[in-house]
Design a protein around this motif. Structure first.
Motif, short mmCIF file in Angstrom:
data_model
loop_
_atom_site.label_atom_id
_atom_site.label_comp_id
_atom_site.label_asym_id
_atom_site.label_seq_id
_atom_site.Cartn_x
_atom_site.Cartn_y
_atom_site.Cartn_z
N GLY A 38 -34.16 -18.58 -0.85
CA GLY A 38 -33.15 -19.39 -0.18
C GLY A 38 -31.80 -19.28 -0.86
N ARG A 39 -31.02 -20.34 -0.74
CA ARG A 39 -29.65 -20.33 -1.27
C ARG A 39 -29.65 -20.54 -2.79
N VAL A 40 -28.71 -19.88 -3.44
CA VAL A 40 -28.53 -20.05 -4.88
C VAL A 40 -27.05 -20.30 -5.15
N ASP A 78 -25.97 -18.01 -15.23
CA ASP A 78 -26.69 -19.25 -14.94
C ASP A 78 -26.74 -19.47 -13.44
N ILE A 79 -27.96 -19.51 -12.89
CA ILE A 79 -28.16 -19.57 -11.45
C ILE A 79 -28.95 -20.82 -11.09
N VAL A 80 -28.48 -21.53 -10.07
CA VAL A 80 -29.15 -22.74 -9.58
C VAL A 80 -29.87 -22.42 -8.27
N GLY A 81 -31.14 -22.74 -8.18
CA GLY A 81 -31.87 -22.62 -6.91
C GLY A 81 -31.63 -23.86 -6.07
N LEU A 82 -30.99 -23.73 -4.92
CA LEU A 82 -30.66 -24.89 -4.09
C LEU A 82 -31.78 -25.28 -3.13
N ASP A 83 -32.59 -24.32 -2.70
CA ASP A 83 -33.65 -24.61 -1.73
C ASP A 83 -35.04 -24.54 -2.34
N ASP A 84 -35.16 -23.96 -3.52
CA ASP A 84 -36.47 -23.79 -4.15
C ASP A 84 -36.26 -23.76 -5.66
N THR A 85 -37.12 -24.44 -6.41
CA THR A 85 -36.98 -24.47 -7.87
C THR A 85 -37.87 -23.45 -8.57
#
Length: 431
Positions: free
Chosen positions: A9-11, A35-42
């Motif tokens: 999904g979105r990151v 540093d990447i953030v998972g917005l739809d899935d962790t």
């Protein structure tokens, strides 16, 4: 949901200092990864290399806290050594750092798409200002060498922004989002058996209803199948409950009924409409004679209790119902609104996150044989962190112990202001 780099999904690359290179301390401090953030899935997955499947072996899967070790700042982390001659660059080692937990063990063979860990902020990331959960992805030529450009594995450029698209294809984590403009559906027993693998849209699933005559709390006859099918195929957006509460206590009980059946961390809407319409057009459901103030109070009580239980609460109704039966606009000052109105020239002044605009023809939605409500996301729904599964807690502020209601109120306030459990107070859950 497609994989975008190390997440599905979105990151997001949220901060300039999270980029790879000399990005910290005014350009004086080196940051060896991105540093990447998972917005739809962790869940953190083994990435592809520019779309090409790659393989490797987990050489480290551990937590390091000793500051004399050069990897101490990573807390929980996974290191994968790539198999030889797969990519044209110098990269041989991939590091996935700041994890909340690990899903692989040392010595395990992995390939693109395999789950490695869960996004967190262990190690140095816990001291970030502001703190935020993410994965520090670092790529190296040697295990002890300096990080090299990770973008071909990250699947995103070395630039602050949001990447990927999960608007139409769903997600697998709690509370996956649907972007503004996305079409979604809502389903219940009335849609019958659904082939979720074919459904193209994310869905709101009805948990249940209160009988308009008996007042009994009932689970939707297709809830279990719809929950499993929607969640398993990345199509679960949230839930709703058809209310016939006539008191605030009943409304709170409805929210508690939902919490026993559905996972928290998702939107949960209070469905407010006529309970039953007779052949003569009159309404004789048990809640149909409520005043506007009474019904609004029930909606408020439901939403407040749902929030305490870890859901993102909201209110569903239809335009003409808002006039004399519920203070929809007032409730929407606090919680998201979901409004049904199939007219071409509907009242756009009423607030809403979701607009229900039509019904499909029978079989008009792939995987569903019946008519299905069609909705448009007007504004992306807010998310709420999923709390512990228990719902009762006591909090000790030595030498005082707070009872359940006061404890929950204090907990929510402490969470809002970032006061850590066991540091500023002690909270424990009780059956």
């Amino acid at each position: 949901m497609e994989q975008t780099g190390i997440f599905k999904g979105r990151v997001e690359v949220r901060y300039n200092y999270g980029r790879f290179g000399w990005t910290r301390g005014g350009g004086k401090t080196w940051h060896g990864g991105i540093d990447i953030v998972g917005l739809d899935d962790t869940t953190i997955y083994m990435p592809f290399y520019m779309g090409k499947k790659i393989t490797g072996t987990v050489v480290n899967a551990r937590i390091v806290l000793n500051k004399s070790n050069r990897t101490w700042e990573w807390g929980w982390y996974v290191c994968v050594k790539l198999d030889k001659n797969q990519t044209p660059d110098t990269v041989n080692y991939l590091y996935f750092c700041h994890c909340a937990s690990l899903l692989v063990k040392q010595g395990q063979k992995v390939s693109s798409g395999d789950a490695l860990a869960v996004m967190g902020n262990s190690g140095n990331a816990a001291d970030a200002n502001p703190p935020y959960k993410h994965c520090h992805l670092e790529t190296r030529a040697t295990a002890t060498g300096t990080g090299v450009d990770p973008t071909k594995y990250a699947g995103v450029p070395n630039t602050v922004g949001v990447y990927g698209n999960a608007a139409e294809s769903g997600g697998t984590s709690a509370a996956p989002g649907a972007a503004a403009g996305a079409t979604i559906i809502d389903v219940s027993k009335h849609q019958g058996d659904i082939d979720w693998a074919k459904v193209p849209y994310m869905a709101m699933v009805r948990i249940g209803y209160r009988g308009y005559g008996s007042g009994a709390l009932c689970k939707d006859e297709k809830f279990d199948a719809n929950l499993a099918g929607a969640k398993g195929n990345g199509k679960l957006l949230g839930f709703y409950f058809f209310s016939q509460a006539v008191t605030e206590a009943e409304a709170r009980a409805e929210a508690e009924f939902c919490a026993k059946l559905a996972p928290s961390g998702y939107p949960l809407f209070f469905d407010s409409e006529w309970g039953h319409t007779t052949k003569t057009g009159t309404h004789d459901g048990r809640a149909d004679s409520l005043s506007k103030a009474q019904r609004t109070a029930c909606a408020k009580a439901f939403c407040e209790r749902a929030a305490e239980l870890g859901f993102t609460p909201g209110v569903y109704t239809f335009t003409s119902f808002t006039t004399t039966n519920i203070d929809y606009a007032g409730l929407c000052a606090t919680w998201p609104g979901w409004l049904a109105d199939v007219r071409a020239n509907y009242d756009k002044a009423l607030p809403r996150y979701i607009h229900q605009y039509a019904k499909s023809a029978k079989g008009g939605v792939a995987g569903i044989a019946t008519e299905t409500d069609l909705n448009k996301i007007i504004k992306e729904l807010p998310k709420m962190d999923k709390p512990a599964a228990q719902t009762k807690q006591t909090i000790s502020l030595d030498p005082v112990t707070l009872p359940n209601a006061a404890a929950m109120e204090f907990y929510l306030l402490a969470k809002k202001y970032g006061l850590d459990n066991d540091k500023y107070y002690h909270a424990k859950y009780a059956d």
